[in-house]
Design a protein around this motif. Structure first.
Motif, PDB file in Angstrom:
ATOM      1  N   SER A  48      -0.926   8.711 -13.510  1.00 15.78           N
ATOM      2  CA  SER A  48      -1.969   8.776 -12.496  1.00 15.78           C
ATOM      3  C   SER A  48      -1.323   9.109 -11.164  1.00 15.78           C
ATOM      4  N   GLU A  49      -2.059   8.875 -10.093  1.00 13.07           N
ATOM      5  CA  GLU A  49      -1.555   9.216  -8.768  1.00 13.07           C
ATOM      6  C   GLU A  49      -2.171   8.263  -7.746  1.00 13.07           C
ATOM      7  N   LEU A  50      -1.327   7.689  -6.912  1.00 10.51           N
ATOM      8  CA  LEU A  50      -1.794   6.883  -5.793  1.00 10.51           C
ATOM      9  C   LEU A  50      -1.969   7.785  -4.579  1.00 10.51           C
ATOM     10  N   LEU A  51      -2.975   7.481  -3.765  1.00 20.03           N
ATOM     11  CA  LEU A  51      -3.225   8.219  -2.540  1.00 20.03           C
ATOM     12  C   LEU A  51      -2.956   7.319  -1.339  1.00 20.03           C
ATOM     13  N   PHE A  52      -2.755   7.937  -0.186  1.00 19.52           N
ATOM     14  CA  PHE A  52      -2.370   7.202   1.019  1.00 19.52           C
ATOM     15  C   PHE A  52      -3.286   5.996   1.261  1.00 19.52           C
ATOM     16  N   GLY A  53      -2.659   4.858   1.528  1.00 18.39           N
ATOM     17  CA  GLY A  53      -3.401   3.656   1.876  1.00 18.39           C
ATOM     18  C   GLY A  53      -3.940   2.848   0.714  1.00 18.39           C
ATOM     19  N   GLU A  54      -3.847   3.380  -0.503  1.00 14.38           N
ATOM     20  CA  GLU A  54      -4.359   2.631  -1.651  1.00 14.38           C
ATOM     21  C   GLU A  54      -3.429   1.471  -1.996  1.00 14.38           C
ATOM     22  N   ALA A  55      -4.013   0.395  -2.483  1.00 17.81           N
ATOM     23  CA  ALA A  55      -3.262  -0.823  -2.778  1.00 17.81           C
ATOM     24  C   ALA A  55      -2.493  -0.703  -4.089  1.00 17.81           C
ATOM     25  N   PHE A  56      -1.360  -1.393  -4.128  1.00 19.46           N
ATOM     26  CA  PHE A  56      -0.542  -1.465  -5.342  1.00 19.46           C
ATOM     27  C   PHE A  56       0.116  -2.837  -5.364  1.00 19.46           C
ATOM     28  N   THR A  57       0.021  -3.519  -6.509  1.00 23.12           N
ATOM     29  CA  THR A  57       0.635  -4.831  -6.667  1.00 23.12           C
ATOM     30  C   THR A  57       1.907  -4.693  -7.481  1.00 23.12           C
ATOM     31  N   ILE A  58       3.034  -5.107  -6.914  1.00 22.62           N
ATOM     32  CA  ILE A  58       4.341  -4.986  -7.562  1.00 22.62           C
ATOM     33  C   ILE A  58       4.657  -6.266  -8.338  1.00 22.62           C
ATOM     34  N   ARG A  67       0.850  -1.193   0.000  1.00 22.95           N
ATOM     35  CA  ARG A  67       0.000   0.000   0.000  1.00 22.95           C
ATOM     36  C   ARG A  67       0.884   1.240   0.000  1.00 22.95           C
ATOM     37  N   LEU A  68       0.284   2.351  -0.433  1.00 19.49           N
ATOM     38  CA  LEU A  68       1.044   3.592  -0.428  1.00 19.49           C
ATOM     39  C   LEU A  68       1.166   4.092   1.014  1.00 19.49           C
ATOM     40  N   GLY A  69       2.392   4.418   1.408  1.00 18.65           N
ATOM     41  CA  GLY A  69       2.643   4.872   2.770  1.00 18.65           C
ATOM     42  C   GLY A  69       2.911   6.352   2.887  1.00 18.65           C
ATOM     43  N   THR A  70       2.783   7.092   1.786  1.00 19.81           N
ATOM     44  CA  THR A  70       2.939   8.545   1.806  1.00 19.81           C
ATOM     45  C   THR A  70       1.617   9.193   1.385  1.00 19.81           C
ATOM     46  N   ALA A  71       1.536  10.515   1.527  1.00 24.16           N
ATOM     47  CA  ALA A  71       0.283  11.217   1.217  1.00 24.16           C
ATOM     48  C   ALA A  71      -0.170  10.965  -0.209  1.00 24.16           C
ATOM     49  N   GLN A  72       0.754  11.015  -1.141  1.00 26.62           N
ATOM     50  CA  GLN A  72       0.461  10.739  -2.543  1.00 26.62           C
ATOM     51  C   GLN A  72       1.759  10.399  -3.261  1.00 26.62           C
ATOM     52  N   SER A  73       1.638   9.730  -4.383  1.00 26.70           N
ATOM     53  CA  SER A  73       2.811   9.394  -5.182  1.00 26.70           C
ATOM     54  C   SER A  73       2.399   9.277  -6.638  1.00 26.70           C
ATOM     55  N   ALA A  74       3.220   9.837  -7.511  1.00 25.37           N
ATOM     56  CA  ALA A  74       2.922   9.791  -8.940  1.00 25.37           C
ATOM     57  C   ALA A  74       3.065   8.370  -9.479  1.00 25.37           C
ATOM     58  N   VAL A  75       2.136   8.001 -10.354  1.00 19.25           N
ATOM     59  CA  VAL A  75       2.227   6.756 -11.115  1.00 19.25           C
ATOM     60  C   VAL A  75       2.743   7.167 -12.491  1.00 19.25           C
TER      61      VAL A  75
END
Length: 331
Positions: A91-101, A66-74
């Motif tokens: 796009s942009e991920l927001l805090f706590g949103e899931a991401f599969t690596i 999950r994203l551990g910062t306020a936001q991060s660029a995709v």
């Protein structure tokens, strides 16, 4: 947002017999390639669930985080000192949103966003393997995370609408996050609870800066302004405007007279999208003024016509279904 960044078509199209595909000149048809924006595959690697659907050198399982910062660029590509040109924020991920690596190299993780399936590169340093499972989401356009339960000390972080958090306990008007810090309790709602008035949610972003690929963390783009408020209403929506034009709500014939439009209609133009508010007003994240603003639809139509020689290309409408004493939105 636009119709999406220019991702390379790395698929190998197989010959099939049937309808709805391109003729290959050999009596068969070429199956349309899977959209790489929402299917994690490259020439060298692909998600294991795509085995048999694409050709690549190896198929791998994903690792959930999950994203551990306020936001991060995709990003469309990993950012290095030698690869700035042509590298875009998708796009942009927001805090706590899931991401599969699915792949990790030189500080960048390549994978897929959990909330909408979008594929891209995210900075490894921003991802967290041990973030608690979310219990709540942020309903405010933006809310602060404080080190204390009174909001009297400098904020630790700012999170935006639909960011996901896990609550540990409540104290007065504040709730403690399992990941650390306190948030104003009224800015949070349990997962599964919705805010059905998506226009009211969209209007909360008024004057937020326009950001290509943004979803509200640092800024927002036109398709992000559609996606996030609809997500708050419990309606999952694709990321890019061309995807949204084929999927969100129900298709409505483009009227000859704009007075036949209804408040809440989602209007599409070449590479652009926004909400019709009624009385000739149009809400959108505009690169023309570099912010979210309400403009006269007539003014927007004039500008689009000068640039593209056309007007509204699609209209989509969210159907409201009555239930009990209230109503819910249906996609």
């Amino acid at each position: 947002m636009r119709n999406g960044p220019e991702f390379p078509d790395t698929s190998v199209r197989r010959v099939i017999h049937g309808k709805g595909a391109l003729a290959d000149g050999l009596g068969g048809f070429l199956a349309p390639p899977l959209d790489p924006r929402t299917h994690p595959y490259r020439d060298d690697i692909a998600a294991d669930f795509l085995e048999g659907k694409v050709e690549t050198k190896s198929f791998v399982p994903g690792r959930q985080c999950r994203l551990g910062t306020a936001q991060s660029a995709v990003m469309t590509k990993p950012v290095t000192a030698n690869s700035i040109e042509g590298v875009m924020q998708a796009s942009e991920l927001l805090f706590g949103e899931a991401f599969t690596i699915y792949d990790e190299s030189n500080g960048w993780a390549w994978g897929q966003c959990g909330h909408d399936g979008y594929v891209g590169y995210v900075a490894v340093a921003d991802l967290n393997d041990n973030l608690p499972e979310p219990t709540h989401w942020v309903t405010a356009m933006r809310s602060l995370v404080f080190p204390d339960p009174k909001g009297e000390y400098p904020a630790m972080m700012s999170v935006s609408m639909t960011a996901r958090v896990s609550l540990d306990r409540e104290e007065g008007d504040y709730a403690r996050l399992a990941s650390g810090g306190w948030m104003f309790r009224s800015h949070l709602a349990p997962l599964g609870e919705t805010r059905t008035d998506f226009i009211a949610s969209a209007l909360m972003f008024t004057r937020v800066p326009y950001l290509w690929g943004g979803r509200g963390g640092l800024g927002i783009d036109c398709s992000g302004l559609v996606q996030v408020p609809l997500a708050a209403a419990g309606i999952a929506v694709s990321r890019d405007s061309d995807q949204q034009a084929d999927a969100v709500g129900e298709d409505v014939e483009v009227p000859e007279d704009v007075s036949d439009l209804r408040p809440g209609d989602i209007l599409f133009f070449p590479g652009h999208v926004g909400f019709y508010l009624g009385s000739g007003a149009f809400l959108h994240a505009s690169s023309h003024g570099m912010m979210v603003a309400t403009h006269s639809l007539a003014e927007v139509l004039e500008r689009i016509d000068k640039r593209h020689g056309t007007g509204i290309t699609r209209v989509r409408r969210i159907k409201v279904v009555e239930r009990g004493n209230g109503a819910r939105n249906s996609n």
